[in-house]
Design an enzyme around this catalytic site. Structure first.
Site, mmCIF file in Angstrom:
data_model
loop_
_atom_site.group_PDB
_atom_site.id
_atom_site.type_symbol
_atom_site.label_atom_id
_atom_site.label_comp_id
_atom_site.label_asym_id
_atom_site.label_seq_id
_atom_site.Cartn_x
_atom_site.Cartn_y
_atom_site.Cartn_z
ATOM 1 N N CYS A 74 -12.909 -7.684 3.293
ATOM 2 C CA CYS A 74 -13.709 -8.110 2.279
ATOM 3 C C CYS A 74 -13.401 -8.884 1.446
ATOM 4 C CB CYS A 74 -14.434 -6.745 1.525
ATOM 5 S SG CYS A 74 -15.545 -7.270 0.538
ATOM 6 N N GLN B 278 0.860 -1.291 0.158
ATOM 7 C CA GLN B 278 0.028 0.003 0.082
ATOM 8 C C GLN B 278 0.881 1.327 -0.067
ATOM 9 O OE1 GLN B 278 -3.120 0.456 -0.503
ATOM 10 N NE2 GLN B 278 -3.812 -1.777 -0.270
ATOM 11 N N THR C 275 7.975 -19.517 -16.974
ATOM 12 C CA THR C 275 8.131 -18.383 -17.997
ATOM 13 C C THR C 275 7.574 -17.116 -17.257
ATOM 14 O OG1 THR C 275 8.169 -20.097 -19.572
ATOM 15 C CG2 THR C 275 7.687 -17.662 -20.247
HETATM 16 N N1 PLP Z 1 -0.548 -6.740 1.239
HETATM 17 C C1 PLP Z 1 -1.457 -5.680 1.275
HETATM 18 C C2 PLP Z 1 -1.284 -4.490 2.294
HETATM 19 C C3 PLP Z 1 -2.492 -5.622 0.400
HETATM 20 O O1 PLP Z 1 -3.245 -4.630 0.605
HETATM 21 C C4 PLP Z 1 -2.716 -6.578 -0.408
HETATM 22 C C5 PLP Z 1 -4.001 -6.677 -1.535
HETATM 23 O O2 PLP Z 1 -5.022 -6.540 -0.927
HETATM 24 C C6 PLP Z 1 -1.794 -7.680 -0.467
HETATM 25 C C7 PLP Z 1 -0.788 -7.588 0.477
HETATM 26 C C8 PLP Z 1 -1.893 -8.909 -1.368
HETATM 27 O O3 PLP Z 1 -1.613 -8.507 -2.627
HETATM 28 P P1 PLP Z 1 -1.786 -9.116 -4.083
HETATM 29 O O4 PLP Z 1 -3.073 -8.955 -4.574
HETATM 30 O O5 PLP Z 1 -0.945 -8.745 -5.146
HETATM 31 O O6 PLP Z 1 -1.691 -10.617 -3.879
#
Ligand code: PLP
Length: 360
Positions: free
Chosen positions: A306, A155, A214
């Site tokens: 969610c 984030q 790949t």
């Molecule tokens: N970490 C945080 C703080 C996230 O907000 C998210 C996504 O919601 C993730 C990890 C997981 O990311 P990804 O969707 O690339 O697997």
């Protein structure tokens, strides 16, 4: 009106262009013919762009399918450690395999700020997000910790300046789709190559043996282009989204004060991402509010965890000691690279019109 950038940011035009170029190439970056070498060039360019976003070394960037994979790879390699994640970490961190069912999380106070324990020696694997997806609250790692530290920068990347050498991390992960790249690409990045874990998925030796399979050239090229665009536009992003967020929160408070509604902005006293506002209104049911906003053409999110369309109580707000009633009414607004100057005003207009009917 799209104000759900923390869930997934719309594709940036630079990313789209890079992806289209990559998709036109019939290529495998491991092939030695001209097409293969061009694909390799795209992957390596993206590696430099992603490294630059965090002021890191391209040699330490491993491309993976998503931050969830990066988190699993980072944490599973250290199953012999005592795992201490923040209580507000993403579910992918809290659900990491190989640790005790009852992982002792690090508590946070009501602003979301960690309450550091004293026992964080070399035997500890620390997981401390750079910013929380629901509230935007960010926290530094104590300077004196000897723990091996993994920081989820998903984030924070593209929203705040990140310098790999300054953030107290041995490893970080970032995800393409949160900064305007495509879904299905992410990076695990080490402070040095020595800190990178071994492959979680073995195969043909791609990514210097750290990730078999790949490479997803188009997604990686789009990720790189998005990272470069996010870096170029960082000051503007912070000024614009911070302005929108602040004017939204001022308007929300004014509205609640005049209508007598009880409103709390979660994490408002902590250091927060500029683009995120998570707030609760007493008596509001977030699920009903989301349906109403969707009907009005407004995409926002509930502050509750969610996934797959289910809304449950947010573990983040629970860790911050938010009551069940207030957590039920939590909404999250997250602005981003293509937010418009009147977005805050339009959101306030919607809330002003609909809230009185939505609050019981
Ligand atoms: N970490 C945080 C703080 C996230 O907000 C998210 C996504 O919601 C993730 C990890 C997981 O990311 P990804 O969707 O690339 O697997």
């Amino acid at each position: 009106l799209y104000a759900d950038h923390n869930a997934s940011a719309p594709l940036r035009p630079e990313a789209r262009e890079a992806m289209l170029k990559a998709m036109e190439l019939p290529s495998n970056p491991s092939s030695i013919h001209g097409e293969g070498r061009r694909a390799r060039g795209m992957v390596e360019r993206a590696r430099r762009q992603v490294a630059a976003l965090v002021d890191g070394d391209p040699e330490t960037v491993v491309f993976l399918s998503g931050a969830t994979e990066a988190i699993a790879m980072a944490l599973q390699a250290r199953q012999n450690c005592i795992f201490r994640p923040l209580a507000t970490e993403h579910a992918a961190v809290l659900a990491a395999h190989g640790f005790d069912e009852q992982v002792k999380t690090i508590p946070v106070d009501s602003s979301g700020t960690p309450q550091w324990p004293s026992d964080m020696g070399e035997e500890v694997l620390l997981a401390v997000q750079m910013a929380n997806s629901e509230t935007g609250v960010s926290s530094p790692v104590p300077d004196d910790t000897k723990a091996f530290t993994f920081r989820d920068a998903v984030q924070a990347a593209g929203k705040t300046k990140i310098q790999m050498a300054e953030i107290g991390a041995n490893l970080i992960c970032i995800s393409s789709h949160k900064l305007g790249g495509p879904q299905g690409a992410a990076a695990l990045i080490g402070r040095t190559t020595n800190e990178l874990p071994p492959a979680l998925i073995r195969g043909g030796g791609q990514e210097k043996g750290r990730r078999g399979g790949t490479e997803n050239v188009a997604a990686i090229a789009g990720f790189g282009a998005a990272a470069a665009a996010a870096m170029d536009g960082l000051d503007d992003f912070q000024a614009r989204t911070g302005g929108l967020r602040d004017s939204f929160e001022v308007g929300l408070r004014d509205f609640c004060a005049t209508t007598g509604l009880e409103c709390v902005v979660h994490g408002e006293t902590a250091c927060r991402l500029p683009n995120t506002s998570c707030f609760s209104i007493a008596g509001l049911d977030a699920t009903t509010a989301l349906m109403a906003s969707d009907l009005a053409g407004i995409a926002i999110s509930s502050g509750a965890a969610c996934s797959s369309g289910k809304v449950g109580k947010s573990h983040v707000l629970a860790a911050m000691g938010v009551s069940d009633d207030m957590a039920r009414g939590a909404l999250r607004i997250s602005f981003g690279w293509n937010s418009e100057p009147d977005d805050a005003g339009r959101l306030l207009e919607f809330l002003g019109k609909e809230l009185p009917q939505l609050v019981s």
